[in-house]
Design a protein around this motif. Structure first.
Motif, PDB file in Angstrom:
ATOM      1  N   TYR A  89      44.655 -14.709  24.044  1.00 19.89           N
ATOM      2  CA  TYR A  89      44.762 -13.263  24.172  1.00 19.89           C
ATOM      3  C   TYR A  89      43.428 -12.621  23.779  1.00 19.89           C
ATOM      4  CZ  TYR A  89      49.837 -14.235  23.910  1.00 19.89           C
ATOM      5  OH  TYR A  89      51.107 -14.709  24.114  1.00 19.89           O
ATOM      6  N   GLY A  90      43.203 -11.394  24.248  1.00 17.85           N
ATOM      7  CA  GLY A  90      42.010 -10.709  23.771  1.00 17.85           C
ATOM      8  C   GLY A  90      41.464  -9.657  24.712  1.00 17.85           C
ATOM      9  N   GLU A  91      40.321  -9.115  24.335  1.00 21.04           N
ATOM     10  CA  GLU A  91      39.667  -8.010  25.029  1.00 21.04           C
ATOM     11  C   GLU A  91      38.433  -8.515  25.768  1.00 21.04           C
ATOM     12  OE1 GLU A  91      38.915  -4.911  26.800  1.00 21.04           O
ATOM     13  OE2 GLU A  91      40.499  -4.572  25.326  1.00 21.04           O
ATOM     14  N   GLY A  92      38.446  -8.385  27.096  1.00 16.46           N
ATOM     15  CA  GLY A  92      37.314  -8.832  27.893  1.00 16.46           C
ATOM     16  C   GLY A  92      36.348  -7.723  28.253  1.00 16.46           C
ATOM     17  N   ASN A  93      36.705  -6.482  27.925  1.00 14.88           N
ATOM     18  CA  ASN A  93      35.844  -5.336  28.241  1.00 14.88           C
ATOM     19  C   ASN A  93      35.071  -4.898  27.005  1.00 14.88           C
ATOM     20  OD1 ASN A  93      36.651  -4.704  31.086  1.00 14.88           O
ATOM     21  ND2 ASN A  93      38.660  -4.566  30.102  1.00 14.88           N
ATOM     22  N   LEU A  94      34.129  -5.691  26.595  1.00 10.92           N
ATOM     23  CA  LEU A  94      33.350  -5.371  25.398  1.00 10.92           C
ATOM     24  C   LEU A  94      32.034  -4.707  25.782  1.00 10.92           C
ATOM     25  CD1 LEU A  94      33.757  -8.503  23.089  1.00 10.92           C
ATOM     26  CD2 LEU A  94      35.061  -6.370  23.077  1.00 10.92           C
ATOM     27  N   VAL A  95      31.796  -3.542  25.226  1.00  7.74           N
ATOM     28  CA  VAL A  95      30.518  -2.845  25.345  1.00  7.74           C
ATOM     29  C   VAL A  95      30.202  -2.313  23.952  1.00  7.74           C
ATOM     30  CG1 VAL A  95      29.211  -1.013  26.450  1.00  7.74           C
ATOM     31  CG2 VAL A  95      31.022  -2.179  27.722  1.00  7.74           C
ATOM     32  N   LEU A  96      29.280  -2.973  23.263  1.00 10.35           N
ATOM     33  CA  LEU A  96      28.954  -2.616  21.883  1.00 10.35           C
ATOM     34  C   LEU A  96      27.625  -1.872  21.851  1.00 10.35           C
ATOM     35  CD1 LEU A  96      29.774  -6.014  20.097  1.00 10.35           C
ATOM     36  CD2 LEU A  96      31.339  -4.192  20.780  1.00 10.35           C
ATOM     37  N   PRO A  97      27.640  -0.584  21.542  1.00 10.54           N
ATOM     38  CA  PRO A  97      26.376   0.168  21.475  1.00 10.54           C
ATOM     39  C   PRO A  97      25.521  -0.310  20.316  1.00 10.54           C
ATOM     40  CG  PRO A  97      28.206   1.502  20.679  1.00 10.54           C
ATOM     41  CD  PRO A  97      28.816   0.264  21.249  1.00 10.54           C
ATOM     42  N   PRO A  98      24.213  -0.212  20.435  1.00  8.14           N
ATOM     43  CA  PRO A  98      23.321  -0.712  19.381  1.00  8.14           C
ATOM     44  C   PRO A  98      23.309   0.184  18.146  1.00  8.14           C
ATOM     45  CG  PRO A  98      22.050   0.365  21.100  1.00  8.14           C
ATOM     46  CD  PRO A  98      23.473   0.315  21.587  1.00  8.14           C
ATOM     47  N   ARG A  99      22.884  -0.429  17.019  1.00  8.07           N
ATOM     48  CA  ARG A  99      22.607   0.263  15.757  1.00  8.07           C
ATOM     49  C   ARG A  99      23.830   1.021  15.207  1.00  8.07           C
ATOM     50  NH1 ARG A  99      18.614   0.879  19.264  1.00  8.07           N
ATOM     51  NH2 ARG A  99      19.327   2.945  19.905  1.00  8.07           N
ATOM     52  N   GLN A 100      25.019   0.409  15.350  1.00  7.66           N
ATOM     53  CA  GLN A 100      26.246   1.019  14.842  1.00  7.66           C
ATOM     54  C   GLN A 100      26.784   0.200  13.669  1.00  7.66           C
ATOM     55  OE1 GLN A 100      27.429   4.016  16.056  1.00  7.66           O
ATOM     56  NE2 GLN A 100      25.485   3.907  17.172  1.00  7.66           N
ATOM     57  N   PRO A 101      27.170   0.855  12.554  1.00  9.51           N
ATOM     58  CA  PRO A 101      27.696   0.104  11.407  1.00  9.51           C
ATOM     59  C   PRO A 101      29.033  -0.559  11.710  1.00  9.51           C
ATOM     60  CG  PRO A 101      27.905   2.474  11.054  1.00  9.51           C
ATOM     61  CD  PRO A 101      27.067   2.302  12.276  1.00  9.51           C
ATOM     62  N   VAL A 102      29.890   0.103  12.504  1.00  8.55           N
ATOM     63  CA  VAL A 102      31.189  -0.468  12.857  1.00  8.55           C
ATOM     64  C   VAL A 102      31.550  -0.082  14.290  1.00  8.55           C
ATOM     65  CG1 VAL A 102      33.652  -0.599  12.343  1.00  8.55           C
ATOM     66  CG2 VAL A 102      32.021  -0.339  10.472  1.00  8.55           C
ATOM     67  N   VAL A 103      31.923  -1.086  15.082  1.00  4.67           N
ATOM     68  CA  VAL A 103      32.459  -0.867  16.425  1.00  4.67           C
ATOM     69  C   VAL A 103      33.768  -1.647  16.493  1.00  4.67           C
ATOM     70  CG1 VAL A 103      32.100  -1.052  18.902  1.00  4.67           C
ATOM     71  CG2 VAL A 103      30.135  -0.704  17.382  1.00  4.67           C
ATOM     72  N   ASN A 104      34.862  -0.962  16.844  1.00  2.00           N
ATOM     73  CA  ASN A 104      36.182  -1.577  16.797  1.00  2.00           C
ATOM     74  C   ASN A 104      36.792  -1.693  18.196  1.00  2.00           C
ATOM     75  OD1 ASN A 104      39.440  -0.350  16.008  1.00  2.00           O
ATOM     76  ND2 ASN A 104      38.782  -2.481  15.914  1.00  2.00           N
ATOM     77  N   PHE A 105      37.348  -2.876  18.507  1.00  2.00           N
ATOM     78  CA  PHE A 105      38.099  -3.078  19.741  1.00  2.00           C
ATOM     79  C   PHE A 105      39.455  -3.673  19.392  1.00  2.00           C
ATOM     80  CE2 PHE A 105      33.976  -2.608  21.650  1.00  2.00           C
ATOM     81  CZ  PHE A 105      34.234  -2.087  22.926  1.00  2.00           C
ATOM     82  N   ASN A 106      40.511  -3.100  19.975  1.00  2.00           N
ATOM     83  CA  ASN A 106      41.863  -3.603  19.781  1.00  2.00           C
ATOM     84  C   ASN A 106      42.453  -4.006  21.123  1.00  2.00           C
ATOM     85  OD1 ASN A 106      41.719  -2.957  17.043  1.00  2.00           O
ATOM     86  ND2 ASN A 106      42.566  -0.917  17.367  1.00  2.00           N
ATOM     87  N   HIS A 107      43.217  -5.058  21.126  1.00  2.00           N
ATOM     88  CA  HIS A 107      43.907  -5.497  22.338  1.00  2.00           C
ATOM     89  C   HIS A 107      45.349  -5.835  21.992  1.00  2.00           C
ATOM     90  CE1 HIS A 107      45.526  -8.667  24.998  1.00  2.00           C
ATOM     91  NE2 HIS A 107      44.979  -7.933  25.947  1.00  2.00           N
ATOM     92  N   THR A 108      46.274  -5.403  22.831  1.00  2.00           N
ATOM     93  CA  THR A 108      47.687  -5.726  22.649  1.00  2.00           C
ATOM     94  C   THR A 108      48.212  -6.441  23.879  1.00  2.00           C
ATOM     95  OG1 THR A 108      48.089  -3.811  21.216  1.00  2.00           O
ATOM     96  CG2 THR A 108      50.002  -4.800  22.282  1.00  2.00           C
ATOM     97  N   CYS A 109      48.810  -7.593  23.674  1.00  2.09           N
ATOM     98  CA  CYS A 109      49.557  -8.237  24.742  1.00  2.09           C
ATOM     99  C   CYS A 109      50.953  -7.623  24.668  1.00  2.09           C
ATOM    100  CB  CYS A 109      49.606  -9.752  24.547  1.00  2.09           C
ATOM    101  SG  CYS A 109      50.291 -10.613  25.981  1.00  2.09           S
ATOM    102  N   PRO A 110      51.286  -6.715  25.600  1.00  2.00           N
ATOM    103  CA  PRO A 110      52.441  -5.833  25.428  1.00  2.00           C
ATOM    104  C   PRO A 110      53.791  -6.515  25.665  1.00  2.00           C
ATOM    105  CG  PRO A 110      51.432  -5.450  27.546  1.00  2.00           C
ATOM    106  CD  PRO A 110      50.552  -6.442  26.837  1.00  2.00           C
ATOM    107  N   SER A 111      54.817  -5.820  25.195  1.00  2.00           N
ATOM    108  CA  SER A 111      56.176  -6.340  25.303  1.00  2.00           C
ATOM    109  C   SER A 111      56.593  -6.527  26.756  1.00  2.00           C
ATOM    110  CB  SER A 111      57.154  -5.407  24.583  1.00  2.00           C
ATOM    111  OG  SER A 111      57.101  -4.100  25.145  1.00  2.00           O
TER     112      SER A 111
END
Length: 439
Positions: free
Chosen positions: A295-317
């Motif tokens: 499972y997971g997130e395939g659409n990752l785009v992480l901008p530079p010079r950021q202290p925290v970048v968060n991605f969440n993925h849910t495999c739904p019911s």
């Protein structure tokens, strides 16, 4: 963006680990001579880690070494990382803190570990089990069990580039009589480049070129995407739940693709490798067939010079309700990111309520990933949801980071080992992977 049931099954996801590289050991005095307090006459290769082989959480010295920029400094030398009353320099043979990289330390004998408190000390203690039990799998010793070695061709050249994936195909059991694969042990030929290995079961026979010689590959192939064996540095082997095994032969898998990830940061052109896996088979079929879901997130785009970048993925019911025909039981769970990952979590939810954290939110270290095993297994019902959370820090990057297989790219993926697994169905019909993809 949409939720795709993808066959990416990118199991670099699994346990992508980096062992205690010799370049790090050469940066501290006597880095290749630090004694192992658990076994007299041997060394603790992962000096900065809680594991002797260097594939686990950093110990106190490892944390101090990292804080010092992975360099031997006067301050680090004078520090008493493990609190036993001796400075790191005294323990490593540089009591005057004058050692330089490449020089011979003032003392090369009478050394002790700067990150492990001496056993029985009244001044300090260790926060972990320093001498864990060795890998044990009694089932492998059963007289009916057979073992076969699957290694890539002898002396295969390693390309002079940092990241390389190679795949070679093997016939596991092309007969009508099935057996169960119950575990594995690594066969490591070149530890300088071996990063991880994965054995994928194949739904059809791969092209003959993959049998003849290793071919460069992008991790899993569409026809070989069921992960049956995983290895990363620090692991001594795999031993499956006593009730489960991967069905090989018969209506199960007959062919497999072995993938090796080589990490060659120095880009040396002289390396060769012939690593692989020893697989253990029993003719006495166990109660359940085992499977692996990604499972997971395939659409990752992480901008530079950021202290925290968060991605969440849910495999739904809606997906588990459709594709799970019965309750599954989770025997293991792990999360995977690359070098920008700092925290991660995998959680199981039912009707909007948390059932269990399969991987609690905690600090993530690319060099020290964790895998959680469950005995008894965790019930995973139809309609349940699995959430994967990944947290990244891009403060040290001046460019945008995207999803990719290279160690300079990123991933946000989790994996679950489970049973029962309906071997008669392809992954696409049983939610073998649940990954967000663009389109």
């Amino acid at each position: 963006m949409k939720l795709g049931i993808s066959l990416i099954a990118t199991a670099a996801v699994v346990l992508q680990t980096v062992h205690g590289y010799s370049s790090f050991k050469s940066r501290i005095p006597n880095g290749d001579r630090v004694p192992n307090p658990c076994q007299v006459g041997t060394i603790w290769a992962g000096v900065g880690h809680e594991s002797a082989v260097g594939a686990d959480t950093r110990n106190k010295f490892g944390l101090d070494f990292k804080a010092a920029g992975l360099q031997w400094t006067v301050d680090l030398c004078r520090k008493d990382s493990d609190g036993d009353g001796l400075t790191n320099g005294q323990e490593l043979g540089d009591p005057d803190c004058v050692w330089k990289v490449g020089a011979t330390p003032a003392r090369t004998t009478g050394l002790s570990h700067p990150g492990i408190c001496e056993f029985g000390s009244t001044k300090c203690s260790n926060a972990w089990n320093v001498c864990p039990k060795a890998f044990s799998c009694p089932a492998m010793n059963d007289p009916s069990v057979t073992v076969r070695n699957f290694t890539i061709n002898k002396n295969t050249p390693v390309p002079a580039k940092e990241t390389t994936y190679v795949c070679q195909a093997f016939e596991l059991n092309n007969t009508a009589t099935p057996v169960h694969l119950i575990g594995s042990k690594p066969i490591i030929d070149n530890k300088n480049v071996m990063h991880h290995m994965i054995m994928y079961a194949c739904s059809s026979k791969p092209n003959q070129t993959f049998f003849d010689a290793p071919q460069e590959c992008f991790m899993a192939r569409s026809d070989c995407n069921e992960i049956v064996n995983l290895w990363a540095f620090g692991l001594e082997g795999e031993c499956y739940n006593n009730n489960t095994g991967y069905r090989i032969g018969g209506e199960g898998y007959r062919y497999a693709m072995l993938e090796l990830h080589w990490n060659n940061p120095a880009k040396l052109s002289t390396y060769t490798d012939s690593s692989g896996l020893a697989l253990y088979f029993t003719p006495n079929l166990r109660k359940y067939d085992q499977g692996t879901a990604m499972y997971g997130e395939g659409n990752l785009v992480l901008p530079p010079r950021q202290p925290v970048v968060n991605f969440n993925h849910t495999c739904p019911s809606v997906c588990t309700e459709k594709y799970h025909t019965e309750t599954r039981y989770i025997t293991g769970a792990g999360i995977h990111m690359h070098g920008y990952g700092v925290q991660g979590r995998i959680s199981l939810w039912r009707n909007g309520t948390l059932v269990k954290d399969l991987h609690p939110l905690q600090a993530y270290d690319y060099n020290s990933p964790k895998m959680n095993m469950f005995d008894p297994p965790i019930e995973y019902r139809r309609g349940d949801e699995v959430k994967t959370e990944c947290y990244f820090s891009t403060l040290k990057s001046n460019k945008t980071i995207y999803f990719g297989e290279g160690t300079s790219d990123e991933m946000c993926l989790s994996f679950l080992s489970y049973y029962p697994n309906n071997v008669s169905k392809p992954n696409s019909e049983k939610l073998g992977s649940c990954i967000a993809v663009s389109g």
